[in-house]
Design a protein around this motif. Sequence first.
Motif, short mmCIF file in Angstrom:
data_model
loop_
_atom_site.label_atom_id
_atom_site.label_comp_id
_atom_site.label_asym_id
_atom_site.label_seq_id
_atom_site.Cartn_x
_atom_site.Cartn_y
_atom_site.Cartn_z
N ASP A 47 0.84 -1.19 0.00
CA ASP A 47 0.00 0.00 0.00
C ASP A 47 0.88 1.24 0.00
O ASP A 47 1.88 1.31 0.72
N PHE A 48 0.54 2.24 -0.81
CA PHE A 48 1.32 3.45 -0.92
C PHE A 48 0.44 4.66 -0.63
O PHE A 48 -0.78 4.59 -0.68
N GLU A 49 1.08 5.80 -0.35
CA GLU A 49 0.34 7.02 -0.03
C GLU A 49 0.06 7.81 -1.30
O GLU A 49 0.92 7.98 -2.16
N GLN A 50 -1.17 8.30 -1.40
CA GLN A 50 -1.56 9.14 -2.53
C GLN A 50 -2.18 10.43 -2.01
O GLN A 50 -3.01 10.41 -1.10
N PHE A 51 -1.78 11.54 -2.60
CA PHE A 51 -2.31 12.85 -2.23
C PHE A 51 -3.10 13.40 -3.40
O PHE A 51 -2.55 13.60 -4.50
N ASP A 52 -4.38 13.63 -3.20
CA ASP A 52 -5.25 14.16 -4.24
C ASP A 52 -5.27 15.68 -4.15
O ASP A 52 -5.53 16.25 -3.08
N VAL A 53 -5.01 16.35 -5.28
CA VAL A 53 -4.94 17.81 -5.30
C VAL A 53 -5.73 18.35 -6.49
O VAL A 53 -6.02 17.63 -7.45
N HIS A 54 -6.08 19.62 -6.39
CA HIS A 54 -6.82 20.28 -7.46
C HIS A 54 -5.86 21.07 -8.35
O HIS A 54 -4.98 21.78 -7.84
N PRO A 55 -6.00 20.96 -9.66
CA PRO A 55 -5.10 21.69 -10.56
C PRO A 55 -5.20 23.19 -10.36
O PRO A 55 -6.28 23.74 -10.11
N GLY A 56 -4.05 23.85 -10.43
CA GLY A 56 -3.99 25.31 -10.30
C GLY A 56 -3.94 25.81 -8.87
O GLY A 56 -3.69 27.00 -8.65
N LYS A 57 -4.19 24.95 -7.88
CA LYS A 57 -4.21 25.37 -6.48
C LYS A 57 -2.81 25.23 -5.86
O LYS A 57 -1.99 24.42 -6.30
N THR A 58 -2.56 26.02 -4.81
CA THR A 58 -1.31 25.94 -4.07
C THR A 58 -1.57 25.32 -2.70
O THR A 58 -2.50 25.71 -1.99
N TYR A 59 -0.75 24.35 -2.34
CA TYR A 59 -0.88 23.64 -1.07
C TYR A 59 0.37 23.87 -0.22
O TYR A 59 1.47 24.06 -0.74
N ARG A 60 0.17 23.81 1.09
CA ARG A 60 1.30 23.87 2.02
C ARG A 60 1.62 22.44 2.45
O ARG A 60 0.81 21.78 3.10
N LEU A 61 2.79 21.96 2.08
CA LEU A 61 3.24 20.63 2.44
C LEU A 61 4.17 20.75 3.65
O LEU A 61 5.21 21.41 3.58
N ARG A 62 3.77 20.12 4.74
CA ARG A 62 4.58 20.13 5.96
C ARG A 62 5.26 18.76 6.05
O ARG A 62 4.61 17.75 6.33
N VAL A 63 6.57 18.75 5.80
CA VAL A 63 7.31 17.49 5.64
C VAL A 63 8.24 17.31 6.83
O VAL A 63 9.03 18.21 7.17
N HIS A 64 8.18 16.12 7.45
CA HIS A 64 8.97 15.82 8.65
C HIS A 64 9.75 14.53 8.43
O HIS A 64 9.18 13.53 7.99
N ASN A 65 11.03 14.53 8.77
CA ASN A 65 11.82 13.29 8.77
C ASN A 65 11.75 12.69 10.16
O ASN A 65 12.41 13.17 11.09
N VAL A 66 10.94 11.65 10.31
CA VAL A 66 10.71 11.02 11.61
C VAL A 66 11.45 9.69 11.72
O VAL A 66 11.12 8.86 12.56
N GLY A 67 12.45 9.49 10.86
CA GLY A 67 13.12 8.20 10.77
C GLY A 67 14.10 7.92 11.89
O GLY A 67 14.19 8.64 12.90
N VAL A 68 14.90 6.87 11.67
CA VAL A 68 15.85 6.40 12.67
C VAL A 68 17.18 7.15 12.56
O VAL A 68 17.65 7.74 13.53
N SER A 69 17.79 7.13 11.38
CA SER A 69 19.11 7.76 11.28
C SER A 69 19.51 8.16 9.87
O SER A 69 20.67 8.54 9.67
N THR A 70 18.60 8.13 8.91
CA THR A 70 18.97 8.37 7.52
C THR A 70 18.49 9.74 7.04
O THR A 70 17.29 10.04 7.14
#
Length: 595
Positions: A217-240
């Motif tokens: 299973d993979f993650e999919q993000f549905d967005v509307h064309p022409g719109k601007t989104y705020r992506l809040r990205v976090h590295n919550v991993g172990v050490s990479t």
Amino acid sequence: MALFRALVLFFFFFFLTNVSLLLNFTNAEDPFAFYNFEVTYLTASPLGVPQQVIAINGKFPGPTINVTTNNNVVVNVRNKLDENLLLHWSGVQQRRSSWQDGVLGTNCPIPPKWNWTYQFQVKDQIGSFFYFPSLNMQRAAGGFGGFIINNRPIIPIPFDTPHGDIVIMIGDWYTRNHTDLRKDLDAGKDLGMPDGVLINGKGPYRYNDTLVPDGIDFEQFDVHPGKTYRLRVHNVGVSTSLNFRIQSHNLLLAESEGSYTVQQNYTSLDIHVGQSYSFLVTMDQNASSDYYIVASARFVNESRWQRVTGVGILRYTNSKGKAHGPLPPPPDDEFDKTFSMNQARSIRWNVSASGARPNPQGSFRYGSINVTEIYVLRNKPREKINGKNRATLSGISFVNPSTPIRLADKYKLKGVYKLDFPTNPITGPPQAKTSVINGTYRGFMEIILQNNDTKMHSYHLDGYAFFVVGMDYGEWTNNSRGTYNKWDGIARTTAQVYPGAWTAILVSLDNVGVWNLRTENLDNWYLGQETYIRVVNPEANNKTELPMPDNALFCGALGKLQKPQDISAGASIGKNTVKLLFTWLVFVCALIPIF
């Protein structure tokens, strides 16, 4: 009359377990936001192999906390794991209250089957953060989620309001249980190569039939064309360290861990363990197909690590087909890390933006404040101490006390820790002890993080945002100060330190408490690469530090003070709240004769 009394009692107990309405009424200026977290194990197969993960309210990752500047946040945690638990609010600065920090040096853990309530105020702060379980490698099993702090409506954000917010948690992942990872470290082994990279707890889209098995299973993000989104990205991993990118889309960097940045476009950005960024992404491509979202390992042998790649899908609502073709490539600098460092140096603080600011007395003018304390912290490859592999800072491997430091101070216990952390690395054999930095209240500390290891590290300081003023390869010297950015260095909570390099930070010690300074690499953190900065106001008062909470847990030398908990009870509620509720009940019951 009997029926009416029964209804009154019913509503009283309803308010007792749902006190948000009452507390909002009693303090309308700074509202309360309430969350209930039930922390459990869950079986999931993010990489196609069934394994035990840590879920919150049955979700992996957990729910996002979404509040506004100055809100009082109340999170009731029910620990249904089979081991102790603490939740830590990474980057969220509990002003005047390290009692709520959720790390072992300041708080007793929540025992299995117990209930405990965190309460803190997100004072004068905005931005993108995350929470996670801080004990014993538990973050390697999940238990993490996003933490958003929004501006108050009266204060504008320095960009047009996005069409939507998207929280993205990326991180390397092992199919071994976190308890097995601990056993490997205890046995002196390295964790080895991760088994993959997850995006929001899910494995990679099958972009390659050889590297990615079917049925994941993979993650999919549905967005509307022409719109601007705020992506809040976090590295919550172990050490990479991971490089984040979206096929054919620009990433306009806007914020990092509570500070608005000078807005710059990147085709990709390196996000190191524990770091968080906000990007503005405009959906300005055609909809002939979906687009890849990629998080791939950095500073590794790419050919061996190809399978350690996270891939999600960005899907326009009018998309005409699936994503196809090769993944967008990472920076071509496997043997030259200068590109990544220059990219990091390009991230600057937006000093013209309005909004809540960390360490306000340092805003704009940190370069002209006199430094009162200097600490050079050096990490090296792991060393043997008493026959066991340990990780060190300046030659000291931290030993967590059985009685937390702040609790020991409150009850004037002696011998729990020593305020003897060296200003420079020790020259003798490495030591394992509870050595703490003695910070001066309202001092201005310079910390040089020197990485003499062969691996990338990132370092985090609780309770503060610090100014990242310089980084370079080689050994730091006094002359290195001539390269410092003394005007718009980014204020953040987690900074990377490249192998064979140094990073310099400045921090204004205006937040009273005991605050954890650590590597975010979980393996080295588990093995002792941390310390604490103790900041005490010599004139103790409730204006600089809140009192110990009514529901504080006791352990170690003070364990005898801990009363048994009724495990069938709901949220922990402080004495003041109980008094308010009791007063409300008496008032309502007094009205009964009127009816």
